[in-house]
Design a protein around this motif. Structure first.
Motif, mmCIF file in Angstrom:
data_model
loop_
_atom_site.group_PDB
_atom_site.id
_atom_site.type_symbol
_atom_site.label_atom_id
_atom_site.label_comp_id
_atom_site.label_asym_id
_atom_site.label_seq_id
_atom_site.Cartn_x
_atom_site.Cartn_y
_atom_site.Cartn_z
ATOM 1 N N MET A 1 50.940 26.872 42.102
ATOM 2 C CA MET A 1 50.419 28.205 42.355
ATOM 3 C C MET A 1 49.094 28.382 41.619
ATOM 4 N N GLN A 2 48.128 28.946 42.304
ATOM 5 C CA GLN A 2 46.819 29.176 41.709
ATOM 6 C C GLN A 2 46.856 30.468 40.897
ATOM 7 N N THR A 3 46.340 30.409 39.677
ATOM 8 C CA THR A 3 46.346 31.585 38.808
ATOM 9 C C THR A 3 44.915 31.944 38.438
ATOM 10 N N MET A 4 44.292 32.762 39.245
ATOM 11 C CA MET A 4 42.925 33.196 38.985
ATOM 12 C C MET A 4 42.909 34.212 37.853
ATOM 13 N N GLY A 5 41.911 34.120 37.010
ATOM 14 C CA GLY A 5 41.706 35.122 35.985
ATOM 15 C C GLY A 5 40.947 36.297 36.579
ATOM 16 N N LEU A 6 40.563 37.218 35.729
ATOM 17 C CA LEU A 6 39.831 38.392 36.203
ATOM 18 C C LEU A 6 38.333 38.146 36.319
ATOM 19 N N ALA A 7 37.847 37.016 35.847
ATOM 20 C CA ALA A 7 36.405 36.758 35.855
ATOM 21 C C ALA A 7 35.817 36.784 37.263
ATOM 22 N N LEU A 8 36.596 36.428 38.248
ATOM 23 C CA LEU A 8 36.082 36.401 39.618
ATOM 24 C C LEU A 8 36.350 37.696 40.371
ATOM 25 N N ARG A 54 39.691 50.451 30.957
ATOM 26 C CA ARG A 54 39.850 49.241 31.775
ATOM 27 C C ARG A 54 38.576 48.406 31.766
ATOM 28 N N ILE A 55 37.429 49.071 31.844
ATOM 29 C CA ILE A 55 36.154 48.351 31.827
ATOM 30 C C ILE A 55 35.968 47.641 30.489
ATOM 31 N N VAL A 56 36.221 48.353 29.403
ATOM 32 C CA VAL A 56 36.075 47.768 28.067
ATOM 33 C C VAL A 56 37.023 46.586 27.906
ATOM 34 N N HIS A 57 38.270 46.753 28.317
ATOM 35 C CA HIS A 57 39.254 45.670 28.215
ATOM 36 C C HIS A 57 38.822 44.460 29.048
ATOM 37 N N TYR A 58 38.356 44.701 30.263
ATOM 38 C CA TYR A 58 37.911 43.624 31.148
ATOM 39 C C TYR A 58 36.785 42.819 30.496
ATOM 40 N N ILE A 59 35.772 43.514 30.005
ATOM 41 C CA ILE A 59 34.615 42.830 29.426
ATOM 42 C C ILE A 59 34.995 42.099 28.138
ATOM 43 N N ALA A 60 35.764 42.755 27.292
ATOM 44 C CA ALA A 60 36.147 42.150 26.015
ATOM 45 C C ALA A 60 37.013 40.907 26.200
ATOM 46 N N ASN A 61 37.754 40.842 27.290
ATOM 47 C CA ASN A 61 38.672 39.726 27.525
ATOM 48 C C ASN A 61 38.225 38.794 28.643
ATOM 49 N N LEU A 62 36.990 38.917 29.058
ATOM 50 C CA LEU A 62 36.480 38.119 30.171
ATOM 51 C C LEU A 62 36.475 36.634 29.829
ATOM 52 N N ARG A 63 37.194 35.859 30.612
ATOM 53 C CA ARG A 63 37.283 34.406 30.449
ATOM 54 C C ARG A 63 37.309 33.773 31.828
ATOM 55 N N PHE A 64 36.760 32.583 31.939
ATOM 56 C CA PHE A 64 36.844 31.817 33.175
ATOM 57 C C PHE A 64 37.938 30.776 33.002
ATOM 58 N N THR A 65 38.963 30.867 33.830
ATOM 59 C CA THR A 65 40.077 29.923 33.762
ATOM 60 C C THR A 65 39.686 28.610 34.439
#
Length: 103
Positions: A1-8, A54-65
């Protein structure tokens, strides 16, 4: 199963702009970005902003899997492999500012 992060979870334009800055050697310079919309939705005459946390959380935790990198490596843009390797190490390191929150 593909597990995309939120970076995309963004417009491909943003990834292409990251790549353009990387190619031009300007990716380590300070830059300013905004979260906004172009016009009021649904023909309304006003908008209510919600989701700052949500925006702050997204940016602070942005990672490319690894799956994100694999997906990008298969795109027609043919991103340089060194750029994709650098994305694996990407971490937000700036400051975030917002208008004062009113209740």
């Amino acid at each position: 199963m593909q597990t995309m992060g939120l970076a995309l979870h963004t417009d491909k334009y943003q990834i292409n702009m990251m790549y353009a800055h990387w190619v031009n050697g300007t990716h380590q310079q300070k830059a300013t970005f905004e979260a906004y919309f172009r016009k009021l939705p649904f023909g309304n005459g006003y908008a209510v902003f919600a989701g700052l946390e949500r925006i702050v959380h997204y940016i602070a935790n942005l990672r490319f899997t690894d799956d994100d990198i694999k997906y990008l490596s298969e795109q027609e843009e043919n991103y340089d492999s060194a750029f994709l390797e650098e994305l694996k190490q990407f971490r937000f390191s700036g400051d975030m500012y917002s208008m004062k929150r009113e209740r």
